[in-house]
Structures are given as C-alpha cells and as structure tokens.
Design a protein around this motif. Structure first.
Motif, mmCIF file in Angstrom:
data_model
loop_
_atom_site.group_PDB
_atom_site.id
_atom_site.type_symbol
_atom_site.label_atom_id
_atom_site.label_comp_id
_atom_site.label_asym_id
_atom_site.label_seq_id
_atom_site.Cartn_x
_atom_site.Cartn_y
_atom_site.Cartn_z
ATOM 1 N N ALA A 17 -3.345 3.434 -1.291
ATOM 2 C CA ALA A 17 -3.490 2.029 -1.685
ATOM 3 C C ALA A 17 -3.139 1.897 -3.160
ATOM 4 C CB ALA A 17 -4.911 1.545 -1.442
ATOM 5 N N SER A 18 -2.437 0.822 -3.494
ATOM 6 C CA SER A 18 -2.112 0.575 -4.897
ATOM 7 C C SER A 18 -3.337 -0.012 -5.596
ATOM 8 C CB SER A 18 -0.941 -0.403 -5.015
ATOM 9 O OG SER A 18 -1.362 -1.721 -4.691
ATOM 10 N N GLU A 19 -3.275 -0.075 -6.927
ATOM 11 C CA GLU A 19 -4.375 -0.674 -7.676
ATOM 12 C C GLU A 19 -4.563 -2.133 -7.292
ATOM 13 O OE1 GLU A 19 -3.973 -0.044 -11.861
ATOM 14 O OE2 GLU A 19 -3.901 2.133 -11.634
ATOM 15 N N ALA A 20 -3.470 -2.793 -6.873
ATOM 16 C CA ALA A 20 -3.530 -4.200 -6.476
ATOM 17 C C ALA A 20 -4.002 -4.368 -5.032
ATOM 18 C CB ALA A 20 -2.163 -4.855 -6.653
ATOM 19 N N GLY A 21 -4.196 -3.253 -4.315
ATOM 20 C CA GLY A 21 -4.680 -3.321 -2.946
ATOM 21 C C GLY A 21 -3.603 -3.283 -1.877
ATOM 22 N N THR A 22 -2.351 -3.121 -2.262
ATOM 23 C CA THR A 22 -1.274 -3.002 -1.280
ATOM 24 C C THR A 22 -1.423 -1.673 -0.550
ATOM 25 O OG1 THR A 22 0.205 -4.291 -2.684
ATOM 26 C CG2 THR A 22 1.233 -2.978 -0.938
ATOM 27 N N MET A 23 -1.382 -1.733 0.770
ATOM 28 C CA MET A 23 -1.545 -0.533 1.579
ATOM 29 C C MET A 23 -0.183 0.109 1.840
ATOM 30 S SD MET A 23 -4.755 -0.706 1.717
ATOM 31 C CE MET A 23 -4.981 0.808 2.586
#
Length: 176
Positions: A17-23
């Motif tokens: 998961a990215s820091e922005a929440g993108t999976m």
C-alpha cells in the motif's frame, strides 16, 4: 503472438500500500489494462489478462491461464515497496534458480507466499514426464527472457525511472 499479462495480487491479497492508501492490486490492474490496450494495437499481438477485475487468483491458476492461452510471453505486473527510501524505480525480473541478489531472493520468497493469504495453497503436483518437459522449456526460454528483459529496460530507460539495478532474477513461482 499470444501475450498474457498478469496483474499481481487481487481480491483478498492487496499487496503493498502506498502512503496515500493506493493498493498494489489496484495499481497493477490499472497498469495491466493500459499495457494490454497499447500492446493490442500492434498487428499480430493477441493480449490476454489473467484477471480483469479485483479477484484473487492462486499462483498455480495464473500459470494455468498463461499455458491455456499458449502465451509466448508472460508479464507479471507488481508495484512493490521497499523499506529503504533510496530504493525506487522500475525493475524487470526474470526466472532463475539462483537469485541475482539477496533483495530479489527476499522478494520472490514473499511473492511465492501470496497463496497462503487466501488459504488456497494448491499442491504442486507434477508427473515425472511433465516435470522434465517443464524444466526443458524453462531452459529454452531463459535466454529469450533475458534478452527480452534487457531490450525492455533499454526501451524503458528514457521514459521511466529505473532501479539502480533494473534487471534482477529469482525463483518466482508465477514465472515458472
């Protein structure tokens, strides 16, 4: 030329998961669809995806799909993360029994465990003859895979940020 693109992860296996929440599973699927559309514009190239929505597929199932389509080229798309800030950029992995480095070995070990997320670990059943044939095919395609990876890296270099070591190898189950 039949090509199979495998968007990594999916369903109950979200990946990184990215820091922005993108999976990772979503990013891999979006990228795979764009790549499929671009490659489909090339005459003589028939592109299929192992999954076209957010579903979990075991590694064995992904392999069976590629074989059923008679893929001449299998591309698995992943968007891994690393704990070190300085590690970034695209990397192209090819299959090898001997990993190119410790990081590639660790990544392959993590990816090879993805089936355990779902509890859908399938037995690795191979008859003696099919196992021998699979080994011969892997040896035959190793040189092609290496050449394709080097060509891809050369073509990506002007447009994509590459990892400092962009061609690595390890024993990724899905590439077998």
């Amino acid at each position: 030329v039949p090509v199979v693109i495998d968007p990594g992860h999916g369903g109950i296996d979200p990946g990184a998961a990215s820091e922005a929440g993108t999976m990772e599973k979503d990013l891999a699927l979006q990228f795979s669809k764009r790549l499929r559309d671009d490659l489909s514009r090339i005459d003589g190239v028939d592109v299929r995806l192992t999954r076209s929505d957010d579903r979990f597929l075991s590694l064995n199932r992904r392999i069976r799909i590629a074989r059923a389509y008679g893929a001449d080229l299998f591309i698995s798309i992943l968007a891994e993360s690393a704990p070190q800030d300085y590690v970034q950029g695209a990397t192209v992995y090819t299959l090898s029994e001997r990993p190119s480095d410790a990081e590639a070995a660790a990544l392959a070990a993590r990816e090879n465990l993805s089936d355990s997320v779902s509890g859908a670990v399938e037995p690795d059943v191979q008859e003696d003859v099919s196992g021998i044939l699979a080994d011969l095919l892997r040896k035959e395609t190793k040189a092609f895979s290496h050449e394709f990876a080097e060509t891809l890296i050369t073509r990506l270099d002007p447009a994509v940020e590459l990892n400092s070591n962009p061609h690595r190898s390890a024993r990724f189950r899905v590439l077998m």
